[in-house]
Write a protein that holds these residues in place. Structure first.
Motif, short mmCIF file in Angstrom:
data_model
loop_
_atom_site.label_atom_id
_atom_site.label_comp_id
_atom_site.label_asym_id
_atom_site.label_seq_id
_atom_site.Cartn_x
_atom_site.Cartn_y
_atom_site.Cartn_z
N THR A 144 -19.23 14.20 -48.98
CA THR A 144 -19.06 15.64 -49.21
C THR A 144 -20.40 16.29 -49.57
O THR A 144 -21.10 15.82 -50.45
N LEU A 155 -17.32 26.55 -39.96
CA LEU A 155 -17.27 25.09 -40.14
C LEU A 155 -15.85 24.57 -39.96
O LEU A 155 -15.64 23.52 -39.33
N LYS A 168 -14.73 24.22 -36.47
CA LYS A 168 -15.34 23.08 -35.80
C LYS A 168 -14.73 21.76 -36.28
O LYS A 168 -15.28 20.68 -36.05
N LYS A 208 -14.10 20.80 -39.45
CA LYS A 208 -14.52 20.32 -40.76
C LYS A 208 -13.58 20.82 -41.86
O LYS A 208 -13.02 21.90 -41.76
N LYS A 209 -13.43 20.00 -42.88
CA LYS A 209 -12.58 20.38 -44.01
C LYS A 209 -13.46 21.03 -45.08
O LYS A 209 -14.41 20.42 -45.56
N ASP A 224 -15.23 17.96 -46.46
CA ASP A 224 -16.56 17.70 -45.90
C ASP A 224 -17.62 18.58 -46.55
O ASP A 224 -18.74 18.12 -46.82
N TYR A 225 -17.26 19.85 -46.79
CA TYR A 225 -18.22 20.80 -47.35
C TYR A 225 -17.61 21.56 -48.52
O TYR A 225 -16.58 22.22 -48.38
N LEU A 229 -24.18 21.36 -39.91
CA LEU A 229 -23.50 20.15 -39.41
C LEU A 229 -24.46 18.97 -39.29
O LEU A 229 -24.05 17.82 -39.37
#
Length: 286
Positions: free
Chosen positions: A21, A46, A49, A51-52, A133-134, A262
């Protein structure tokens, strides 16, 4: 029972030693430069695309990310700290794949939250972030010593400004404060509402040269976001512009930035668990 809880907690923290993360903090030297609009749109792009993304709106007393995403703010961390709801109830889902959690605090509440931040709350955050992820943190405008641990523990900091003298001066002042803190993460400049390239070249030269000369630091990336009247429409309709009009100049600039996000590869010297604890716990403040 306590033994079982401690074993589970230890296992959870062990799992987060090498968690992928990324922590991204978005800030600005002054208000009105589009900081929250930027945060919401990079989060939305994001998520589009695959991503969580968890967007943490920590702007005490001025939280508005949920509004920009078309959500009414129902539950906040303030409600959780008062014992009115569970931690999971603080997390809002949106139509754009972005999760939001808001402090809902005024300035006094934030101090109460830090004073009462314990291992149980830390574990709640870890469980929530396990599949994220972010982790994007939108902080209030200007420099605040109370937020030093947000700055220090970020993988990347986006400093949003506009090509106007007062905004540039405030941006540089904030950049100086961050440099004195010796943050480990990259500090990247977002020049928003750009109307012509001459503005960009002038501001980039001033900030880059001044930062290099007086702070002995290089600005790795300097991004431009075009002035776009569609931004006002997206705010009015409470739909992120990257979703409302993906072909707009603003959206294309945002998409270029998220492409670089990314590819972000940062190895922070401190474990994710410790960084999270430092961010929220007053006892960890330097």
């Amino acid at each position: 029972m306590n033994r079982i809880y401690h074993d589970q907690a230890a296992s959870l923290r062990e799992e987060f030693i090498n968690v992928p993360t990324k922590i991204i903090t978005v800030l600005s030297g002054k208000g009105g430069v589009g900081k929250s609009i930027f945060s919401v749109n990079i989060a939305t792009d994001l998520a589009s695309k695959g991503k969580k993304v968890l967007l943490f709106d920590s702007d005490a007393g001025f939280a508005n990310a949920s509004i920009l995403l078309g959500n009414s703010l129902k539950n906040t961390l303030s409600d959780y700290m008062k014992g009115n709801i569970s931690f999971r109830d603080c997390v809002q889902e949106t139509n754009y794949g972005v999760k939001i959690i808001s402090t809902g605090f005024d300035f006094t509440d934030w101090q109460i939250f830090q004073n009462n931040f314990n291992d149980s709350i830390l574990n709640e955050f870890l469980i929530l972030l396990r599949d994220i992820d972010y982790f994007i943190i939108d902080v209030g405008a200007g420099y605040s010593e109370k937020l030093n641990n947000f700055y220090i523990n970020s993988d990347t900091i986006f400093l949003v400004t506009v090509p106007e003298p007062t905004a540039i001066v405030n941006g540089y002042t904030l950049l100086k404060a961050l440099s004195l803190l010796k943050v480990e993460g990259e500090i990247e400049i977002i020049l928003n509402m750009v109307k012509n390239k001459n503005e960009v070249n002038s501001v980039k030269s001033v900030l880059s040269n001044t930062t290099r000369r007086f702070l002995n630091r290089e600005i790795k990336n300097f991004y431009e976001i075009s002035y776009d009247e569609n931004v006002h429409l997206s705010v009015k309709r409470q739909i992120p512009l990257v979703s409302l009009k993906s072909s707009s100049r603003f959206s294309k600039d945002i998409m270029s930035i998220t492409t670089n996000i990314l590819n972000l590869k940062v190895e922070h010297p401190i474990s994710f668990t410790m960084r999270l604890k430092q961010i929220f716990s007053k006892s960890s403040t330097n």
